[in-house]
Design a protein around this motif. Structure first.
Motif, PDB file in Angstrom:
ATOM      1  N   PHE A 135     -13.829  -7.254  -7.605  1.00 32.34           N
ATOM      2  CA  PHE A 135     -13.413  -8.394  -6.776  1.00 32.34           C
ATOM      3  C   PHE A 135     -12.095  -8.966  -7.280  1.00 32.34           C
ATOM      4  N   HIS A 136     -12.004  -9.187  -8.581  1.00 32.02           N
ATOM      5  CA  HIS A 136     -10.784  -9.762  -9.150  1.00 32.02           C
ATOM      6  C   HIS A 136      -9.597  -8.811  -8.979  1.00 32.02           C
ATOM      7  N   PHE A 137      -9.824  -7.524  -9.183  1.00 34.18           N
ATOM      8  CA  PHE A 137      -8.737  -6.562  -9.049  1.00 34.18           C
ATOM      9  C   PHE A 137      -8.215  -6.519  -7.619  1.00 34.18           C
ATOM     10  N   GLN A 138      -9.124  -6.456  -6.637  1.00 35.93           N
ATOM     11  CA  GLN A 138      -8.706  -6.415  -5.231  1.00 35.93           C
ATOM     12  C   GLN A 138      -7.894  -7.649  -4.878  1.00 35.93           C
ATOM     13  N   ARG A 139      -8.351  -8.812  -5.309  1.00 43.34           N
ATOM     14  CA  ARG A 139      -7.641 -10.050  -4.990  1.00 43.34           C
ATOM     15  C   ARG A 139      -6.281 -10.095  -5.684  1.00 43.34           C
ATOM     16  N   MET A 140      -6.243  -9.729  -6.978  1.00 42.40           N
ATOM     17  CA  MET A 140      -5.001  -9.763  -7.741  1.00 42.40           C
ATOM     18  C   MET A 140      -3.971  -8.798  -7.149  1.00 42.40           C
ATOM     19  N   PHE A 141      -4.389  -7.595  -6.840  1.00 37.36           N
ATOM     20  CA  PHE A 141      -3.449  -6.598  -6.334  1.00 37.36           C
ATOM     21  C   PHE A 141      -2.941  -7.006  -4.951  1.00 37.36           C
ATOM     22  N   THR A 142      -3.821  -7.484  -4.100  1.00 35.19           N
ATOM     23  CA  THR A 142      -3.409  -7.852  -2.747  1.00 35.19           C
ATOM     24  C   THR A 142      -2.472  -9.047  -2.764  1.00 35.19           C
ATOM     25  N   GLU A 143      -2.705 -10.000  -3.666  1.00 34.96           N
ATOM     26  CA  GLU A 143      -1.786 -11.127  -3.795  1.00 34.96           C
ATOM     27  C   GLU A 143      -0.414 -10.655  -4.248  1.00 34.96           C
ATOM     28  N   TRP A 144      -0.392  -9.653  -5.129  1.00 35.86           N
ATOM     29  CA  TRP A 144       0.876  -9.154  -5.658  1.00 35.86           C
ATOM     30  C   TRP A 144       1.622  -8.313  -4.628  1.00 35.86           C
ATOM     31  N   ALA A 145       0.926  -7.389  -3.979  1.00 36.04           N
ATOM     32  CA  ALA A 145       1.574  -6.415  -3.090  1.00 36.04           C
ATOM     33  C   ALA A 145       1.549  -6.820  -1.626  1.00 36.04           C
ATOM     34  N   GLY A 146       0.600  -7.667  -1.237  1.00 34.50           N
ATOM     35  CA  GLY A 146       0.457  -8.022   0.167  1.00 34.50           C
ATOM     36  C   GLY A 146      -0.402  -7.048   0.948  1.00 34.50           C
ATOM     37  N   ILE A 147      -0.821  -5.954   0.324  1.00 36.92           N
ATOM     38  CA  ILE A 147      -1.670  -4.944   0.942  1.00 36.92           C
ATOM     39  C   ILE A 147      -2.664  -4.451  -0.100  1.00 36.92           C
ATOM     40  N   SER A 148      -3.635  -3.669   0.348  1.00 38.47           N
ATOM     41  CA  SER A 148      -4.657  -3.165  -0.561  1.00 38.47           C
ATOM     42  C   SER A 148      -4.086  -2.084  -1.475  1.00 38.47           C
ATOM     43  N   PRO A 149      -4.754  -1.818  -2.605  1.00 36.16           N
ATOM     44  CA  PRO A 149      -4.263  -0.784  -3.519  1.00 36.16           C
ATOM     45  C   PRO A 149      -4.116   0.587  -2.876  1.00 36.16           C
ATOM     46  N   LYS A 150      -5.084   0.992  -2.086  1.00 38.88           N
ATOM     47  CA  LYS A 150      -5.003   2.342  -1.516  1.00 38.88           C
ATOM     48  C   LYS A 150      -3.923   2.445  -0.444  1.00 38.88           C
ATOM     49  N   ARG A 151      -3.737   1.398   0.329  1.00 40.32           N
ATOM     50  CA  ARG A 151      -2.645   1.462   1.299  1.00 40.32           C
ATOM     51  C   ARG A 151      -1.304   1.483   0.566  1.00 40.32           C
ATOM     52  N   PHE A 152      -1.207   0.733  -0.514  1.00 41.68           N
ATOM     53  CA  PHE A 152       0.000   0.746  -1.332  1.00 41.68           C
ATOM     54  C   PHE A 152       0.299   2.160  -1.798  1.00 41.68           C
ATOM     55  N   MET A 153      -0.715   2.861  -2.264  1.00 43.68           N
ATOM     56  CA  MET A 153      -0.494   4.197  -2.793  1.00 43.68           C
ATOM     57  C   MET A 153      -0.125   5.201  -1.715  1.00 43.68           C
ATOM     58  N   GLN A 154      -0.511   4.929  -0.481  1.00 43.67           N
ATOM     59  CA  GLN A 154      -0.100   5.808   0.605  1.00 43.67           C
ATOM     60  C   GLN A 154       1.413   5.886   0.689  1.00 43.67           C
ATOM     61  N   TYR A 155       2.071   4.783   0.355  1.00 47.79           N
ATOM     62  CA  TYR A 155       3.528   4.751   0.409  1.00 47.79           C
ATOM     63  C   TYR A 155       4.177   5.615  -0.669  1.00 47.79           C
ATOM     64  N   LEU A 156       3.429   6.025  -1.677  1.00 51.32           N
ATOM     65  CA  LEU A 156       4.000   6.765  -2.791  1.00 51.32           C
ATOM     66  C   LEU A 156       3.594   8.232  -2.819  1.00 51.32           C
ATOM     67  N   THR A 157       2.881   8.701  -1.795  1.00 48.33           N
ATOM     68  CA  THR A 157       2.533  10.114  -1.747  1.00 48.33           C
ATOM     69  C   THR A 157       3.784  10.929  -1.421  1.00 48.33           C
ATOM     70  N   ALA A 158       3.793  12.184  -1.849  1.00 48.08           N
ATOM     71  CA  ALA A 158       4.957  13.045  -1.626  1.00 48.08           C
ATOM     72  C   ALA A 158       5.243  13.211  -0.143  1.00 48.08           C
ATOM     73  N   ASP A 159       4.198  13.336   0.677  1.00 45.01           N
ATOM     74  CA  ASP A 159       4.412  13.512   2.118  1.00 45.01           C
ATOM     75  C   ASP A 159       5.117  12.304   2.719  1.00 45.01           C
ATOM     76  N   PHE A 160       4.675  11.115   2.344  1.00 47.21           N
ATOM     77  CA  PHE A 160       5.301   9.908   2.873  1.00 47.21           C
ATOM     78  C   PHE A 160       6.750   9.805   2.417  1.00 47.21           C
ATOM     79  N   LEU A 161       7.001  10.061   1.124  1.00 50.24           N
ATOM     80  CA  LEU A 161       8.358   9.942   0.597  1.00 50.24           C
ATOM     81  C   LEU A 161       9.296  10.969   1.222  1.00 50.24           C
ATOM     82  N   LYS A 162       8.799  12.180   1.439  1.00 50.61           N
ATOM     83  CA  LYS A 162       9.636  13.199   2.094  1.00 50.61           C
ATOM     84  C   LYS A 162       9.961  12.786   3.521  1.00 50.61           C
ATOM     85  N   GLN A 163       9.003  12.159   4.190  1.00 47.64           N
ATOM     86  CA  GLN A 163       9.261  11.689   5.547  1.00 47.64           C
ATOM     87  C   GLN A 163      10.330  10.595   5.537  1.00 47.64           C
ATOM     88  N   LYS A 164      10.275   9.732   4.546  1.00 50.12           N
ATOM     89  CA  LYS A 164      11.299   8.691   4.440  1.00 50.12           C
ATOM     90  C   LYS A 164      12.684   9.314   4.254  1.00 50.12           C
TER      91      LYS A 164
END
Length: 297
Positions: free
Chosen positions: A51-80
């Motif tokens: 609970f604390h981790f989910q709240r802390m990460f979402t407050e910091w990033a504005g999105i959930s941890p797993k959605r955040f990590m989607q932005y850092l996958t090789a497929d996403f970065l290559k598309q960018k």
């Protein structure tokens, strides 16, 4: 020359602990993303409750941890990288009339004169301070002509950070003045607080300055490659030299060397640690309107 002594060692603040926890979580998610670890597993890796981790990460990033990590996958970065064929294209897509105006409203870059370069900063006074940021503690140095130094602390060693600043501007006079640098540090990470342009003063070779100017043209939420930077400065075969200049960037974030990656979508090395590069990129992507998601919660 250091003209004022200070207390250089302090215990970690709550903000530092939070970033350290987030950085460890990002690194774990990055290396285990294909296994799709659940919230409980990631939280256990950083020794906090789910609970604390989910709240802390979402407050910091504005999105959930797993959605955040989607932005850092090789497929996403290559598309960018495929979104635009050049820095110029990315600049125009940012809604500005030409690539040279991308940072007109945000950052201006000035190089020291040839004489100042030869004299290694003699006659220049640099006020500096240590401050917290979304990506950990940093040291920032500023002259009357602009911010000349911004480095993240890797190990919390204030003395080492000051010594590195002095080596970078060997004959400059250093003055510890966190009251002066605190508003600048705040404006670096919160453009809404910028009442005027942020000025950057750099000391480098002509080639380095040309590369750093090119980096200013990469809009937030976009990426480029070392090869594209080399083409952008009219020297397409100078990829290795470009890499060295990118790695020598003296002003983190404002000169966005973190937006340069390898053409295969792999995040290259970063002076202030690979986990911090991932954190900065994901944080920027999460704040750019229209950045696609994948439905990962």
């Amino acid at each position: 020359m250091l003209v004022q002594k200070q207390e250089l060692y302090r215990p970690l603040t709550a903000e530092q602990h939070q970033y350290n926890t987030i950085a460890r979580a990002i690194e774990y998610l990055y290396t285990h993303f294909k296994d799709q670890p659940d919230l409980e597993e990631v939280a256990a890796q950083v020794h906090v409750s789910p609970f604390h981790f989910q709240r802390m990460f979402t407050e910091w990033a504005g999105i959930s941890p797993k959605r955040f990590m989607q932005y850092l996958t090789a497929d996403f970065l290559k598309q960018k990288l495929m979104d635009f064929s050049s820095i110029s294209d990315a600049a125009e897509a940012a809604g500005l009339s030409s690539q040279s105006r991308v940072y007109d409203l945000f950052v201006t870059l000035e190089a020291v004169t040839p004489q100042e370069f030869r004299e290694k900063g003699a006659g220049i006074t640099i006020e500096y301070g240590f401050h917290q940021s979304p990506f950990g503690e940093l040291i920032i140095g500023a002259t009357s002509r602009g911010i000349c130094y911004l480095h993240f602390l890797q190990d919390g060693d204030h003395q080492k950070a000051v010594e590195h600043l002095q080596r970078s501007w060997e004959n400059a006079t250093l003055q510890f003045n966190p009251e002066k640098t605190a508003p600048l540090a705040e404006m670096v990470f919160d453009p809404s607080k910028r009442k005027e342009k942020l000025h950057v003063l750099v000391k480098g070779t002509n080639f380095q300055v040309k590369v750093w100017n090119a980096l200013l043209k990469i809009p937030s939420g976009q990426l480029t490659t070392y090869q594209d930077v080399a083409r952008g400065i009219g020297n397409p075969r100078a990829m290795q030299a470009v890499g060295s200049a990118v790695g020598a960037n003296p002003v983190a974030v404002l000169i966005p060397c973190h937006r340069v990656i390898r053409k295969n979508g792999v995040l290259a090395e970063y002076m202030w640690g690979p986990e911090r590069k991932k954190a900065i990129l994901g944080w920027e992507f999460s704040r750019v309107p229209g950045t696609p998601g994948t439905g990962i919660l």
